[in-house]
Write a protein that holds these residues in place. Structure first.
Motif, PDB file in Angstrom:
ATOM      1  N   PHE A 212      13.528 -17.084  -5.029  1.00 26.56           N
ATOM      2  CA  PHE A 212      14.705 -16.752  -5.828  1.00 26.56           C
ATOM      3  C   PHE A 212      15.962 -17.501  -5.356  1.00 26.56           C
ATOM      4  O   PHE A 212      16.984 -17.481  -6.030  1.00 26.56           O
ATOM      5  CB  PHE A 212      14.952 -15.240  -5.792  1.00 26.56           C
ATOM      6  CG  PHE A 212      13.813 -14.433  -6.356  1.00 26.56           C
ATOM      7  CD1 PHE A 212      13.564 -14.421  -7.718  1.00 26.56           C
ATOM      8  CD2 PHE A 212      12.979 -13.707  -5.522  1.00 26.56           C
ATOM      9  CE1 PHE A 212      12.511 -13.681  -8.245  1.00 26.56           C
ATOM     10  CE2 PHE A 212      11.914 -12.972  -6.032  1.00 26.56           C
ATOM     11  CZ  PHE A 212      11.685 -12.961  -7.398  1.00 26.56           C
ATOM     12  N   LEU A 213      15.868 -18.146  -4.189  1.00 23.47           N
ATOM     13  CA  LEU A 213      16.989 -18.975  -3.734  1.00 23.47           C
ATOM     14  C   LEU A 213      17.296 -20.109  -4.704  1.00 23.47           C
ATOM     15  O   LEU A 213      18.390 -20.658  -4.694  1.00 23.47           O
ATOM     16  CB  LEU A 213      16.689 -19.557  -2.350  1.00 23.47           C
ATOM     17  CG  LEU A 213      16.948 -18.664  -1.139  1.00 23.47           C
ATOM     18  CD1 LEU A 213      16.401 -19.304   0.121  1.00 23.47           C
ATOM     19  CD2 LEU A 213      18.441 -18.378  -0.992  1.00 23.47           C
ATOM     20  N   TYR A 214      16.311 -20.455  -5.513  1.00 21.48           N
ATOM     21  CA  TYR A 214      16.492 -21.576  -6.438  1.00 21.48           C
ATOM     22  C   TYR A 214      16.973 -21.125  -7.818  1.00 21.48           C
ATOM     23  O   TYR A 214      17.036 -21.924  -8.739  1.00 21.48           O
ATOM     24  CB  TYR A 214      15.183 -22.362  -6.551  1.00 21.48           C
ATOM     25  CG  TYR A 214      14.717 -22.883  -5.209  1.00 21.48           C
ATOM     26  CD1 TYR A 214      15.385 -23.939  -4.601  1.00 21.48           C
ATOM     27  CD2 TYR A 214      13.652 -22.282  -4.538  1.00 21.48           C
ATOM     28  CE1 TYR A 214      14.980 -24.408  -3.357  1.00 21.48           C
ATOM     29  CE2 TYR A 214      13.238 -22.741  -3.297  1.00 21.48           C
ATOM     30  CZ  TYR A 214      13.907 -23.801  -2.704  1.00 21.48           C
ATOM     31  OH  TYR A 214      13.519 -24.262  -1.478  1.00 21.48           O
ATOM     32  N   GLY A 242       3.268 -16.621  -4.561  1.00 20.40           N
ATOM     33  CA  GLY A 242       3.689 -15.252  -4.306  1.00 20.40           C
ATOM     34  C   GLY A 242       5.068 -15.157  -3.686  1.00 20.40           C
ATOM     35  O   GLY A 242       5.684 -16.154  -3.305  1.00 20.40           O
ATOM     36  N   THR A 243       5.587 -13.947  -3.609  1.00 20.46           N
ATOM     37  CA  THR A 243       6.857 -13.684  -2.928  1.00 20.46           C
ATOM     38  C   THR A 243       6.565 -13.412  -1.450  1.00 20.46           C
ATOM     39  O   THR A 243       5.422 -13.129  -1.086  1.00 20.46           O
ATOM     40  CB  THR A 243       7.580 -12.489  -3.562  1.00 20.46           C
ATOM     41  OG1 THR A 243       6.693 -11.358  -3.568  1.00 20.46           O
ATOM     42  CG2 THR A 243       7.998 -12.807  -4.989  1.00 20.46           C
ATOM     43  N   PRO A 244       7.563 -13.501  -0.557  1.00 23.73           N
ATOM     44  CA  PRO A 244       7.314 -13.338   0.882  1.00 23.73           C
ATOM     45  C   PRO A 244       6.632 -12.012   1.215  1.00 23.73           C
ATOM     46  O   PRO A 244       7.069 -10.947   0.784  1.00 23.73           O
ATOM     47  CB  PRO A 244       8.722 -13.412   1.486  1.00 23.73           C
ATOM     48  CG  PRO A 244       9.500 -14.251   0.533  1.00 23.73           C
ATOM     49  CD  PRO A 244       8.978 -13.876  -0.818  1.00 23.73           C
ATOM     50  N   LYS A 245       5.591 -12.113   2.005  1.00 21.80           N
ATOM     51  CA  LYS A 245       4.804 -10.929   2.341  1.00 21.80           C
ATOM     52  C   LYS A 245       5.616  -9.918   3.136  1.00 21.80           C
ATOM     53  O   LYS A 245       5.439  -8.705   2.981  1.00 21.80           O
ATOM     54  CB  LYS A 245       3.561 -11.343   3.130  1.00 21.80           C
ATOM     55  CG  LYS A 245       2.582 -10.204   3.358  1.00 21.80           C
ATOM     56  CD  LYS A 245       1.286 -10.704   3.987  1.00 21.80           C
ATOM     57  CE  LYS A 245       0.281  -9.563   4.138  1.00 21.80           C
ATOM     58  NZ  LYS A 245      -0.997 -10.047   4.736  1.00 21.80           N
ATOM     59  N   ALA A 292      -0.447  -4.963  -2.461  1.00 22.79           N
ATOM     60  CA  ALA A 292       0.151  -5.226  -3.776  1.00 22.79           C
ATOM     61  C   ALA A 292       0.102  -6.723  -4.091  1.00 22.79           C
ATOM     62  O   ALA A 292       0.224  -7.576  -3.208  1.00 22.79           O
ATOM     63  CB  ALA A 292       1.587  -4.736  -3.799  1.00 22.79           C
ATOM     64  N   ASP A 293      -0.089  -7.046  -5.352  1.00 21.13           N
ATOM     65  CA  ASP A 293      -0.170  -8.435  -5.806  1.00 21.13           C
ATOM     66  C   ASP A 293       1.227  -9.058  -5.754  1.00 21.13           C
ATOM     67  O   ASP A 293       2.107  -8.719  -6.546  1.00 21.13           O
ATOM     68  CB  ASP A 293      -0.722  -8.463  -7.235  1.00 21.13           C
ATOM     69  CG  ASP A 293      -0.929  -9.889  -7.742  1.00 21.13           C
ATOM     70  OD1 ASP A 293      -0.605 -10.841  -6.989  1.00 21.13           O
ATOM     71  OD2 ASP A 293      -1.405 -10.046  -8.879  1.00 21.13           O
ATOM     72  N   LEU A 294       1.429  -9.975  -4.813  1.00 29.81           N
ATOM     73  CA  LEU A 294       2.744 -10.583  -4.638  1.00 29.81           C
ATOM     74  C   LEU A 294       2.998 -11.742  -5.584  1.00 29.81           C
ATOM     75  O   LEU A 294       4.071 -12.362  -5.541  1.00 29.81           O
ATOM     76  CB  LEU A 294       2.916 -11.056  -3.192  1.00 29.81           C
ATOM     77  CG  LEU A 294       2.793  -9.969  -2.116  1.00 29.81           C
ATOM     78  CD1 LEU A 294       3.059 -10.549  -0.739  1.00 29.81           C
ATOM     79  CD2 LEU A 294       3.734  -8.805  -2.392  1.00 29.81           C
ATOM     80  N   SER A 295       2.022 -12.039  -6.428  1.00 31.26           N
ATOM     81  CA  SER A 295       2.249 -13.097  -7.425  1.00 31.26           C
ATOM     82  C   SER A 295       2.926 -12.543  -8.667  1.00 31.26           C
ATOM     83  O   SER A 295       3.122 -13.258  -9.645  1.00 31.26           O
ATOM     84  CB  SER A 295       0.913 -13.754  -7.799  1.00 31.26           C
ATOM     85  OG  SER A 295       0.071 -12.836  -8.493  1.00 31.26           O
ATOM     86  N   LYS A 296       3.287 -11.287  -8.628  1.00 30.21           N
ATOM     87  CA  LYS A 296       3.989 -10.636  -9.735  1.00 30.21           C
ATOM     88  C   LYS A 296       5.367 -10.162  -9.281  1.00 30.21           C
ATOM     89  O   LYS A 296       5.576  -9.860  -8.109  1.00 30.21           O
ATOM     90  CB  LYS A 296       3.192  -9.417 -10.234  1.00 30.21           C
ATOM     91  CG  LYS A 296       1.771  -9.716 -10.697  1.00 30.21           C
ATOM     92  CD  LYS A 296       1.784 -10.400 -12.049  1.00 30.21           C
ATOM     93  CE  LYS A 296       0.352 -10.540 -12.582  1.00 30.21           C
ATOM     94  NZ  LYS A 296       0.333 -11.278 -13.856  1.00 30.21           N
ATOM     95  N   VAL A 297       6.267 -10.088 -10.226  1.00 31.84           N
ATOM     96  CA  VAL A 297       7.563  -9.438 -10.002  1.00 31.84           C
ATOM     97  C   VAL A 297       7.546  -8.163 -10.829  1.00 31.84           C
ATOM     98  O   VAL A 297       7.345  -8.208 -12.052  1.00 31.84           O
ATOM     99  CB  VAL A 297       8.724 -10.343 -10.440  1.00 31.84           C
ATOM    100  CG1 VAL A 297      10.053  -9.601 -10.286  1.00 31.84           C
ATOM    101  CG2 VAL A 297       8.743 -11.630  -9.628  1.00 31.84           C
ATOM    102  N   TYR A 298       7.721  -7.036 -10.182  1.00 33.97           N
ATOM    103  CA  TYR A 298       7.555  -5.751 -10.843  1.00 33.97           C
ATOM    104  C   TYR A 298       8.918  -5.262 -11.367  1.00 33.97           C
ATOM    105  O   TYR A 298       9.919  -5.245 -10.638  1.00 33.97           O
ATOM    106  CB  TYR A 298       6.956  -4.734  -9.873  1.00 33.97           C
ATOM    107  CG  TYR A 298       5.596  -5.169  -9.370  1.00 33.97           C
ATOM    108  CD1 TYR A 298       4.443  -4.892 -10.102  1.00 33.97           C
ATOM    109  CD2 TYR A 298       5.480  -5.914  -8.196  1.00 33.97           C
ATOM    110  CE1 TYR A 298       3.196  -5.323  -9.655  1.00 33.97           C
ATOM    111  CE2 TYR A 298       4.230  -6.347  -7.745  1.00 33.97           C
ATOM    112  CZ  TYR A 298       3.097  -6.051  -8.486  1.00 33.97           C
ATOM    113  OH  TYR A 298       1.869  -6.486  -8.060  1.00 33.97           O
TER     114      TYR A 298
END
Length: 976
Positions: A212-214, A242-245, A292-298
């Motif tokens: 999300f920094l970008y 994915g997002t940071p674990k 949890a699936d980190l390739s998603k944004v909930y």
């Protein structure tokens, strides 16, 4: 770069198409004005070039444009569309802008009819006028549109019925009352982008970089299509990597009306990411799921039924909620906030309705990195949103959470927002043009909407807004007198002081100002009962209820005052100061000068306004008394001989009430005291500059602070108070290279405080980030240790005792274990907390849990009193260089049944300073403290007033070989 309009350009630049319109002097003329140059980010326009060309072609109008290099569409595009450049828009029948017109450029005089020779017609202005809620700062603007307005302002009387018409976009609605011209969608779009970026920056500050920094800042990208393209690229990266674990699943909570414009804007942006919609009831399991699936944004769209219930437990019912908001309560802090990574608020709020999140509840949101408050209701649904931010500085920090509260979000998407806005406004512009032409308007619904949106017409306010007439009249009365007497003279009427806030220090302030009956005091608070109790004994004081989110009410109160005192929480001060500048009222507060407040200095000076800060106890009395000591030396020419300045101050329980752990009691949130225990410090001691990192502060304490003349039975220890060195300049002391050997400001505590607090730290009690869950207070120590060591600790008393013994210093163990049992924080101490509130169910960091518990366990009980001690020592080289002259000043104040010592030493200086300001004795202007140039009457008046009330400083001078420094050096080295 100048933003002023330039003179009309030549025909060689406009071209033949523009020249054709220069001859249409009898056309209905539309003027497109530039926005206020002070609104640096306002680049929007109600009519883009394409719409100008369309109106010229379809309606045969003449369009004039004020040149402005900041506008998102270049002036050449308007020329190409057939418009003309005009510096004043004086020939325009209809003048359009976005925000309110700057008064110095407002033209309201009638002008010739475009169809009937010799006849005149009123001019029409369309804008977001910010008048319809009674905004005090714009009553001057509204006055120009009402009967007698032109004569009042310019001396030129307007013929009756030809007063200019004011149309407000905010009032343009359909037959069902739904707004039809707005920027809400783009507020949602921009708000979502800024919120995502705020979240990313907060995570980076905490050591974690995320995709999300970008996220692009909206004002840095040409169009919304380009933004969406970049977001899709970020979304692809998230789907792949994915997002940071370490952050767990990224969960975004969104509030706002279902299918509302703001919500639609937010969701349309989030849809460019790989989102998965979830329900509020799914959040606890999702947040705690390590797989949890980190390739998603909930994303959870949180609607009122999911977090609002009646106080009797009945479910939310919309019509009843709006009819009886006081019968409902919000559970957002427990059902939603603890599980969110980002909260985007698009829900509106009004006084009397339950808040989404209060300041006290914020620590429960342990996963939360950022909040984007698109609604930006100051002090409203999100209590700690105390000010609007800017596109230049979009966030501020509250309790480790980044808060985005930009109030002009659509301005960051000026091109797309302008084009969409003009499409909504087109029908109303066409209807107005046909009216001016005298033609039949087929769109009768648009005509009715225009009538409903006309704030003022024919010199009169529209039906339903008649109450604004009183506000305009009040402004005119004030304006008439302002040039003669900015502040009413004593004797003509009582001067009025407005006190905002009714908290713990307000009592002595009210008593001092209202006690003589020569000043009218108004106490304004959101808790009416508190304010009424404060004024009950005073005929010249009255109480009123006000919510700081109700800008119109706050501005009205400030406008009627002569001096304003803010006893509100610190974050509210800058917004109050802004209003004081607008209304040219002086302000007094007891708080430190924050960077936000300091930034208002030049504006306050320009408005001839004093914003006086730091006039309580510490800061306040300490500054005044130190200044008095130094003034004596300046008069005698001995300031160059100053060797040392040491100052300690503390607010404590009186000795008879101090037999509790830490020797300390709380009358406010203990979190600040716990946080201060880990703050770094810098000071000069015996010629050596010392920097103490936060993790070493409690180990680098002063075991003995010899306060001159203190009672024999009382021993104090001290902690260095942040950075002492800026006070070298504040007090105009010699610099270290000029001979200064010691500069130290510190905090007083009873002996044993630092070692016990260090034990708490060693046990993990002050951990601010890693949340734990406890089911009882006796389980607290075990869970804190488990979190600290990542190892299990059995729940029996012997095991916890053994674990505590391993982590605290051997010579501190007995005192630590006794304190833990007294506070009920270890097994076997249940009886100690029998009346303590149950710990929260949501996981919290140990520091937040401890603060909640100490607020109850170490509170002041009925009949107990507090103590304030302030001590200065100034060491000056004695004549001849042998020994030193020691100047000391000491203040010791005990609380009584009338007021606490803290209330008296903070509230009285504020009141005494306000009296000096009212009397016109303070020449300083801008943002300053009590010892600034031109503020001599403040520090002198405060010290003299305290002396008269028998709580003055006791000063002594003696000649000795050594001062306090020797004791402090030995103690510091021994403690280390």
């Amino acid at each position: 770069m100048t933003l002023a309009c330039r003179a009309p350009i030549s025909l060689s630049r406009t071209g033949a198409r523009s020249a054709r319109h220069l001859s249409l002097k009898s056309s209905v003329t539309i003027g497109l004005r530039q926005e206020d140059p002070e609104r640096v980010w306002e680049r929007r326009t109600p009519l883009p070039p394409a719409m100008v060309a369309k109106l010229i072609e379809k309606e045969g109008v003449r369009v004039l444009v004020q040149e402005c290099e900041r506008r998102v569409f270049p002036i050449d595009d308007y020329i190409h569309a057939g418009a003309e450049i005009h510096p004043t828009l004086e020939p325009a029948h209809v003048v359009m802008g976005i925000k309110e017109t700057p008064l110095k450029t407002l033209v309201t005089s009638p002008l010739p009819s475009p169809v009937v020779p010799g006849r005149h017609v009123p001019r029409t202005h369309i804008m977001f006028s910010h008048t319809i809620k009674g905004q005090e700062y714009n009553m001057q603007l509204l006055s120009r549109f009402l009967k007698g307005g032109d004569a009042f302002h310019s001396g030129v009387k307007c013929p009756p019925g030809l007063e200019a018409r004011l149309i407000d976009y905010e009032l343009l609605t359909d037959e069902n009352g739904k707004r039809t011209v707005m920027f809400g969608f783009f507020a949602g779009v921009a708000g979502a982008l800024e919120s995502l970026l705020a979240m990313a920056h907060k995570h980076l500050q905490n050591g974690v970089a995320s995709p999300f920094l970008y996220i692009p800042r909206p004002q840095t990208v040409p169009s919304l299509d380009d933004i969406r393209s970049q977001l899709r690229g970020i979304g692809s990266s998230i789907a792949k990597y994915g997002t940071p674990k370490s952050l767990g699943p990224c969960i975004i909570g969104v509030t706002g009306q279902d299918n509302g414009n703001v919500t639609d804007g937010v969701m349309s942006i989030l849809a460019e990411l790989p989102i998965q919609r979830v329900k509020v009831e799914d959040l606890p399991a999702l947040a705690s799921n390590p797989d949890a699936d980190l390739s998603k944004v909930y994303v959870a769209h949180c609607l009122p039924p999911s977090y609002i219930t009646r106080t009797d437990g009945s479910p939310y019912e919309r019509s009843d909620y709006y009819a009886n908001p006081g019968s409902y309560q919000s559970h957002f802090h427990s059902r939603v906030a603890p599980y969110l990574t980002l909260f985007i608020n698009g829900a509106g709020w009004a006084p009397g309705f339950p808040r989404l999140l209060t300041t006290a509840q914020l620590p429960l949101a342990t996963r939360l990195a950022a909040i984007g408050d698109i609604s930006c209701d100051i002090g409203g649904g999100i209590e700690f949103v105390t000010r609007a931010t800017t596109l230049s500085e979009p966030t501020f920090d509250v309790g480790g959470v980044a808060v985005m509260s930009v109030d002009i979000l659509p301005a960051s998407l000026p091109r797309d927002a302008s084009m969409a806005f003009s499409n909504m406004a087109e029908r109303y512009v066409r209807a107005l043009v046909k009216e001016y032409k005298g033609e039949r308007v087929e769109d009768e619904e648009a005509l009715r909407a225009i009538e409903r949106a006309s704030v003022a017409k024919d010199g009169k306010l529209k039906e339903g807004l008649g109450w604004l007439g009183d506000k305009v009249n009040a402004w005119r009365v004030h304006a008439r007198g302002a040039s003669v007497a900015p502040m009413p003279a004593v004797g003509s009427r009582k001067q009025r002081v407005l006190i905002l806030g009714s908290g713990m220090v307000a009592g002595p302030t009210v008593d001092e100002l209202a006690g003589r009956g020569d000043i009218e005091v108004v106490v304004a608070s959101n808790v009416l009962g508190e304010a009424q109790r404060l004024v009950a004994e005073h005929d010249s004081a009255k109480a009123t209820q006000v919510d700081m989110n109700n800008h119109a009410a706050v501005q009205s109160l400030i406008g009627q005052a002569d001096v304003v005192i803010s006893l509100l929480p610190v974050p509210f001060h800058p917004s109050v100061a802004e209003l004081c500048i607008q209304h040219k009222k002086h302000l007094v507060t007891a708080s430190y000068i924050s960077p936000t407040m300091k930034a208002l200095h030049d504006r306050a000076v320009g408005a001839d306004v004093l914003l006086l800060n730091e006039i309580g106890l510490d800061p306040g009395i300490d500054h005044c008394s130190a200044h008095a000591m130094l003034e004596h030396l300046r008069v005698t020419g001995r300031t160059r001989d100053i060797l040392s300045f040491v100052s300690f101050c503390g607010g404590l329980p009186a000795p008879e009430s101090a037999n509790v752990p830490l020797g300390y009691k709380f009358s406010w949130n203990p979190r600040g005291v716990l946080r201060a225990a880990s703050e770094s410090a810098r000071f000069l001691l015996d010629g050596k500059m010392r920097t103490v990192p936060g993790e070493m502060l409690l180990k680098s304490y002063f075991p003995d602070v010899p306060v001159a003349g203190s009672e024999n039975a009382v021993r104090f220890e001290g902690l260095a108070n942040r950075d002492s060195m800026p006070y070298v300049e504040t007090y105009r002391l010699p610099k270290p290279e000029e001979g200064l050997q010691t500069m130290l400001r510190g905090t007083l505590r009873y002996s044993g405080f630092a070692r016990l607090m260090q034990s708490f730290k060693d046990l993990g009690f002050l951990e601010p980030t890693k949340p734990v869950t406890i089911d009882s207070w006796p389980a607290f120590t075990r869970h804190a240790l488990q979190s600290l060591t990542n190892s299990p600790v059995p729940s029996d008393e012997a095991s916890v005792l053994a674990a505590v013994r391993q982590h605290v210093a051997p010579d501190a163990f007995d005192a630590t274990w006794t304190a833990l049992r007294h506070l009920g924080l270890v097994p076997g101490s249940e009886s100690a907390v029998i009346d303590s509130p149950q710990p929260p169910r949501a996981p919290l960091p140990p520091a937040d849990l401890l603060a909640l518990h100490l607020a109850h366990a170490l509170r002041y009980l009925p009949g107990e009193r507090d103590l304030v001690v302030l001590a200065h020592e100034l060491v000056v080289r004695a004549a001849g260089g042998s020994g030193a002259d020691i100047y000391t000043a000491r203040l010791v104040v005990y609380g009584d049944e009338r007021a606490s010592a803290m209330a008296r030493t903070v509230g009285l200086p504020v009141a005494l300073a306000a009296r000096q300001v009212l009397a016109g004795r303070v020449g300083a202007r801008g943002v300053c403290g009590p010892t600034a140039s031109g503020a001599d009457a403040v520090w002198k008046g405060v010290l003299e007033g305290l002396e008269e009330r028998k709580i003055g400083m006791l000063e002594e001078v003696r000649t000795v070989r050594f001062g306090m420094t020797d004791v402090l050096v030995k103690g510091l080295e021994g403690a280390a």
